[in-house]
Design an enzyme around this catalytic site. Structure first.
Site, PDB file in Angstrom:
ATOM      1  N   GLU A 205      -8.935 -25.328 -21.125  1.00 26.65           N
ATOM      2  CA  GLU A 205      -9.439 -25.292 -22.414  1.00 26.65           C
ATOM      3  C   GLU A 205     -10.558 -26.479 -22.328  1.00 26.65           C
ATOM      4  O   GLU A 205     -10.885 -27.373 -23.336  1.00 26.65           O
ATOM      5  CB  GLU A 205      -8.651 -25.591 -23.376  1.00 26.65           C
ATOM      6  CG  GLU A 205      -7.693 -24.518 -23.719  1.00 26.65           C
ATOM      7  CD  GLU A 205      -6.595 -24.653 -24.698  1.00 26.65           C
ATOM      8  OE1 GLU A 205      -6.257 -25.812 -25.197  1.00 26.65           O
ATOM      9  OE2 GLU A 205      -6.134 -23.630 -25.173  1.00 26.65           O
ATOM     10  N   GLU A 281      -4.449 -16.902 -22.261  1.00 24.75           N
ATOM     11  CA  GLU A 281      -3.339 -17.562 -22.982  1.00 24.75           C
ATOM     12  C   GLU A 281      -3.383 -17.175 -24.515  1.00 24.75           C
ATOM     13  O   GLU A 281      -4.590 -17.209 -25.067  1.00 24.75           O
ATOM     14  CB  GLU A 281      -3.473 -19.165 -23.159  1.00 24.75           C
ATOM     15  CG  GLU A 281      -2.395 -19.977 -23.837  1.00 24.75           C
ATOM     16  CD  GLU A 281      -2.703 -21.370 -23.779  1.00 24.75           C
ATOM     17  OE1 GLU A 281      -2.934 -21.768 -22.697  1.00 24.75           O
ATOM     18  OE2 GLU A 281      -2.190 -21.916 -24.861  1.00 24.75           O
TER      19      GLU A 281
END
Length: 689
Positions: A205, A281
């Site tokens: 991320e 994810e």
């Protein structure tokens, strides 16, 4: 309505003839028995036909469904489960045709930093040492491979050890060094554990670093690891999908575009790259009824809407202390190794609807889509004559993800759905049927096998209710696996001790301790071969490159957040002169990156010869301070006693302080830790709660 009604169509009928035929048939119930009903009570539902046809070609290749043991020690307590419960949990996760039967296991490449529910240790705390026994991810990957040799393995860093940054807060100061660090983890997996890593990511991320991605590909190739594919960038579609079209070298370096919490969407730029698109994810939380059906809807609609060919759940198993963030998030809940209790949750059986009846390498049919009255269907084929159809009708109220608010309200209605099997599937005679009813609890009808369905003239008709999940398949290998009922749930033991005398340990961390900042490991103390030969040591002497907002202190929690009155004692050994400090604590009230602001009763001894009592980990809220003959590089015994309205502390055999409990939290975990990122040892830890 009835939970399931299935018709077969004996003649090729079209238009208005179909409703008249349906009126003449007795619907088959979910139990397989015929239900006799009067004409007036037959539901007047809309009916739509959908074609499933392989003669039109195939869509994208299916890459599999997975789970993540990552994002901050989410599997921390699993490794400490007793047998046979530990093996049972692993069976439900990985064993083919038994439970979730996952195709992909994604693990965190530990980097010493806090990454959601705790820290995971790096294999290289320092640049000049490595240890491939650290952590439990090696063990977990081996257990997954033991059950399914074909499972794919993915590694992704969330944080990095501090030395990588060379004084900076990112890992890209020396691209070659960072790439070599990650590749050493891949090579160590093979050398020490006989594990082949299939995919590797960049930095969880965070925005992509173009030069680093190219360097990682270069180093992988130099080490003859061409087979290891790169996923980028485990974040959002932009900017990675835009950049690839303008940079051929970068495009050649990346194999998969991985995005988190996609809300079923991709974008045109990503599709135009012709790269595989993964939801690397995604959400399988079921904390309450509102999230139950999200995983079912996601597994279908990620492909139907976004052409996403793999979906990986965070997390694999909820195996961390209750009250830490994202409780009840996982295929199973396994948070009590001291009792052996665990729960097989709904996402296990939702996954099974896909994983047990389609394997990586199967292809989606081009004829997949959304149902006219809400819901979706996908169809996959292996090219050898096998067909699997997955149908879901998850309603908006029961299929939401707390991590993604991008899904707008939608409507799903009861409906009759007819599938016309064409192409090579036209000759199929029978389909196996698996069914789940989700929505409101209790979820008693999950992954239930119904009687086989005869297919006549290529026509199959279903009456679909809300929050239902069906699998129709030619495969007969599906199974709802079952182990004996686990032991009953129990709270953490009120009396607990650990002397850390394990010698040559299999795992680096002591049972039940959950590191929230810093890394604590078994340690062989060569300078003390008698009473403290084996200890528990905080191993970091510099702050890691963080993913979350790590505390400036180190801390590891243990026990029960509901503990109120407690006695804790522990031997401590400060290794840092002048600036060092160590603590034991009770009533520690928060976790995750919020530990920076954790409150509790903290009893410190400091290398400058003083002691302190603070009501917070950051030591900004001082309750008491005093001088005492405290020296470094010497063992001291700290004792903290909390009873009713007061607390007191002892150093060795001396009573140092007493205070009221008014400024402190009412309940919380026990904990140990250090004043900063510094070496410090612990031994003979005792709790009486």
């Amino acid at each position: 309505m009835f939970p399931c009604k299935i018709w077969t169509k004996c003649l090729q009928v079209k238009g208005r003839l179909l409703p008249w035929l349906l009126l003449l048939l007795s619907p088959l119930s979910a139990t397989g028995s015929f239900i006799h009903r009067k004409y007036a009570f037959l539901p007047n539902l809309p009916n739509f036909q959908y074609i499933l046809d392989d003669s039109r070609g195939f869509g994208r290749v299916f890459d599999g469904i997975g789970g993540m043991s990552s994002g901050g020690a989410a599997s921390r307590l699993l490794v400490n489960y007793p047998e046979p419960q530990r093996s049972e949990i692993l069976d439900y996760l990985f064993k083919p045709n038994f439970g979730a039967s996952l195709h992909i296991l994604k693990v965190e490449i530990g980097g010493d930093g806090q990454t959601a529910d705790g820290t995971e240790p790096s294999h290289m705390h320092q640049h000049d040492e490595d240890d491939y026994r650290r952590g439990y991810e090696w063990w977990l990957m081996k257990e997954a491979k033991k059950r399914n040799p074909h499972i794919k393995l993915v590694g992704l860093p969330w944080s990095f050890p501090g030395w990588i940054g060379q004084g900076k807060s990112h890992p890209f100061s020396n691209l070659t060094m960072t790439a070599l660090y990650v590749v050493s983890w891949i090579m160590g997996a093979k050398k020490h554990h006989k594990l082949d890593i299939d995919y590797v990511g960049i930095w969880n991320e965070k925005n992509p670093e173009k030069e680093y991605i190219q360097m990682l590909r270069k180093i992988l190739n130099e080490k003859k690891l061409h087979r290891v594919k790169i996923i980028a960038n485990d974040y959002t579609w932009a900017p990675i999908s835009f950049v690839l079209e303008k940079d051929q070298e970068l495009k050649d370096s990346i194999d998969i575009i991985g995005v988190h919490y996609t809300a079923n969407q991709s974008n045109s730029n990503a599709l135009e790259t012709k790269k595989k698109l993964w939801s690397s994810e995604d959400c399988n939380i079921f904390k309450d009824e509102t999230g139950t059906g999200f995983w079912a809807r996601n597994l279908n609609q990620n492909y139907v809407i976004g052409q996403i060919t793999s979906t990986i759940a965070w997390n694999l198993v909820g195996s961390y202390y209750p009250q830490l963030p994202f409780e009840k998030d996982g295929m199973l809940t396994a948070k009590e190794p001291w009792s052996g209790h665990y729960v097989v949750e709904a996402p296990t059986w939702i996954s099974a609807h896909t994983t047990q009846f389609a394997q990586p390498g199967w292809k989606y049919l081009k004829t997949v889509g959304l149902l006219k009255e809400g819901g979706s269907y996908v169809a996959l084929a292996d090219g050898l004559g096998n067909l699997t159809i997955i149908i879901e009708t998850m309603s908006f109220p029961f299929s939401q993800c707390v991590k993604n608010n991008d899904i707008h309200p939608f409507k799903v209605s009861e409906q009759i759905t007819t599938f016309s099997l064409q192409g090579t599937f036209n000759g199929l005679a029978m389909l196996q049927v698996w069914y789940s009813k989700l929505g409101k609890q209790p979820w008693n009808d999950t992954f239930k096998q119904l009687p086989p369905l005869k297919v006549i003239d290529g026509i199959v008709t279903l009456q679909l209710g809300l929050d239902e999940l069906y699998t129709l398949t030619t495969l007969t290998t599906g199974k709802k696996g079952k182990h004996p009922i686990p032991p009953k749930s129990k709270p953490f033991p009120s009396k607990y001790k650990d002397d850390f005398n394990v010698g040559d340990q299999c795992f680096s961390a002591a049972p039940n301790f959950a590191d929230q900042a810093g890394v604590f490991e078994y340690y062989t103390n060569e300078q003390d071969t008698e009473e403290h030969a084996f200890t528990y040591r905080q191993m970091l002497n510099q702050r890691p490159i963080t993913w979350a907002d790590d505390a400036e202190q180190t801390i590891s929690i243990i026990g029960n957040q509901n503990w109120k009155d407690v006695k804790i004692s522990c031997d401590v050994f400060m290794e840092s002169s002048m600036t060092g400090g160590m603590f034991i604590a009770a009533r520690v009230n928060t976790g995750r990156s919020f530990f920076r602001n954790a409150q509790g009763v903290f009893f410190w001894i400091l290398a400058n010869g003083t002691y302190e009592i603070t009501s917070d980990l950051a030591a900004t809220k001082l309750i008491k301070r005093g001088d005492y003959n405290i020296t470094v590089e010497r063992w001291h015994t700290l004792t903290l006693v909390i009873s009713e309205a007061s607390a007191y502390g002892m150093l060795n055999t001396t009573h140092l302080w007493t205070t009221s409990l008014k400024p402190f939290p009412k309940t919380g975990w026990a904990a140990i830790g250090t004043r900063s990122f510094e070496f410090g040892q612990f031994d003979n830890f005792h709790i009486d709660a």
